[in-house]
Design a protein around this motif. Structure first.
Motif, mmCIF file in Angstrom:
data_model
loop_
_atom_site.group_PDB
_atom_site.id
_atom_site.type_symbol
_atom_site.label_atom_id
_atom_site.label_comp_id
_atom_site.label_asym_id
_atom_site.label_seq_id
_atom_site.Cartn_x
_atom_site.Cartn_y
_atom_site.Cartn_z
ATOM 1 N N GLU A 47 2.278 -10.730 -0.788
ATOM 2 C CA GLU A 47 0.988 -10.047 -0.762
ATOM 3 C C GLU A 47 0.680 -9.614 0.674
ATOM 4 O O GLU A 47 0.608 -10.455 1.584
ATOM 5 C CB GLU A 47 -0.117 -10.961 -1.282
ATOM 6 N N PHE A 48 0.505 -8.291 0.869
ATOM 7 C CA PHE A 48 0.218 -7.751 2.198
ATOM 8 C C PHE A 48 -0.992 -8.456 2.801
ATOM 9 O O PHE A 48 -2.029 -8.592 2.163
ATOM 10 C CB PHE A 48 -0.044 -6.246 2.122
ATOM 11 N N GLY A 49 -0.848 -8.911 4.032
ATOM 12 C CA GLY A 49 -1.942 -9.548 4.765
ATOM 13 C C GLY A 49 -2.090 -11.036 4.518
ATOM 14 O O GLY A 49 -2.839 -11.701 5.233
ATOM 15 N N SER A 50 -1.380 -11.567 3.529
ATOM 16 C CA SER A 50 -1.478 -13.006 3.255
ATOM 17 C C SER A 50 -0.822 -13.792 4.390
ATOM 18 O O SER A 50 -0.034 -13.251 5.171
ATOM 19 C CB SER A 50 -0.786 -13.335 1.930
ATOM 20 N N ILE A 51 -1.140 -15.073 4.461
ATOM 21 C CA ILE A 51 -0.524 -15.937 5.471
ATOM 22 C C ILE A 51 0.997 -15.903 5.329
ATOM 23 O O ILE A 51 1.725 -15.811 6.326
ATOM 24 C CB ILE A 51 -1.041 -17.390 5.341
ATOM 25 N N GLU A 52 1.504 -15.935 4.101
ATOM 26 C CA GLU A 52 2.951 -15.914 3.867
ATOM 27 C C GLU A 52 3.557 -14.599 4.350
ATOM 28 O O GLU A 52 4.623 -14.594 4.986
ATOM 29 C CB GLU A 52 3.262 -16.113 2.377
ATOM 30 N N TRP A 53 2.908 -13.488 4.035
ATOM 31 C CA TRP A 53 3.385 -12.179 4.474
ATOM 32 C C TRP A 53 3.374 -12.090 6.000
ATOM 33 O O TRP A 53 4.340 -11.647 6.608
ATOM 34 C CB TRP A 53 2.526 -11.061 3.886
ATOM 35 N N ARG A 54 2.270 -12.515 6.603
ATOM 36 C CA ARG A 54 2.160 -12.452 8.071
ATOM 37 C C ARG A 54 3.272 -13.250 8.741
ATOM 38 O O ARG A 54 3.919 -12.765 9.677
ATOM 39 C CB ARG A 54 0.789 -12.948 8.514
ATOM 40 N N GLN A 55 3.491 -14.476 8.285
ATOM 41 C CA GLN A 55 4.509 -15.330 8.901
ATOM 42 C C GLN A 55 5.908 -14.760 8.699
ATOM 43 O O GLN A 55 6.715 -14.719 9.622
ATOM 44 C CB GLN A 55 4.433 -16.750 8.351
ATOM 45 N N ALA A 56 6.197 -14.301 7.475
ATOM 46 C CA ALA A 56 7.526 -13.740 7.189
ATOM 47 C C ALA A 56 7.783 -12.482 8.006
ATOM 48 O O ALA A 56 8.885 -12.294 8.545
ATOM 49 C CB ALA A 56 7.661 -13.438 5.693
#
Length: 142
Positions: A47-56
């Motif tokens: 999901e764009f902007g999610s913590i997971e997206w940001r870190q990846a």
């Protein structure tokens, strides 16, 4: 060929930036380089902007700055991410190549850390990336 792996640092958040980065991808790949362009690796499975997206996304970009032989950065319409990537690359001992179509004054933190400075893709095509000789910026700085 040594110096074959490029990290292409650039914003792509408006039409002008999109045009420049797409042209750089085409020119550099046409010259035989292996180009990592972050805009092509945005982790669409997250999901764009999610913590997971940001870190990846952050980790992938940092890993590729470390992977590359040099950074090719587009300076026009200064982008904070691009500037961070240039600074990190310099700290890692990677050459930083600046491409700048505009006439605005360039920040001295880039001018005094770059390996080569170009205004046109014809200059880029004529440069010997194997020798990677210093081609300084000669304009005014801020």
């Amino acid at each position: 060929m040594k110096n074959n792996k490029i990290y292409l640092a650039s914003g792509w958040f408006n039409e002008n930036q999109e045009r420049r980065v797409a042209e750089a991808e085409k020119v550099l790949r046409g010259m035989g380089f292996d180009v990592f362009s972050p805009r092509e690796h945005q982790n669409p499975h997250l999901e764009f902007g999610s913590i997971e997206w940001r870190q990846a996304t952050f980790d992938n970009d940092i890993d590729h700055v470390e992977w590359c032989d040099f950074v090719f950065a587009i300076y026009d319409e200064e982008d904070a991410g691009t500037m961070m990537e240039c600074g990190y690359a310099h700290k890692c001992g990677k050459p930083v190549i600046i491409y700048h179509e505009g006439d605005d004054i360039v920040n001295l933190m880039l001018t005094d850390s770059l390996t080569a400075y170009f205004k046109t893709f014809d200059e880029v095509k004529a440069y010997d990336f194997q020798a990677m000789k210093h081609k300084p910026y000669t304009g005014s700085v801020i």
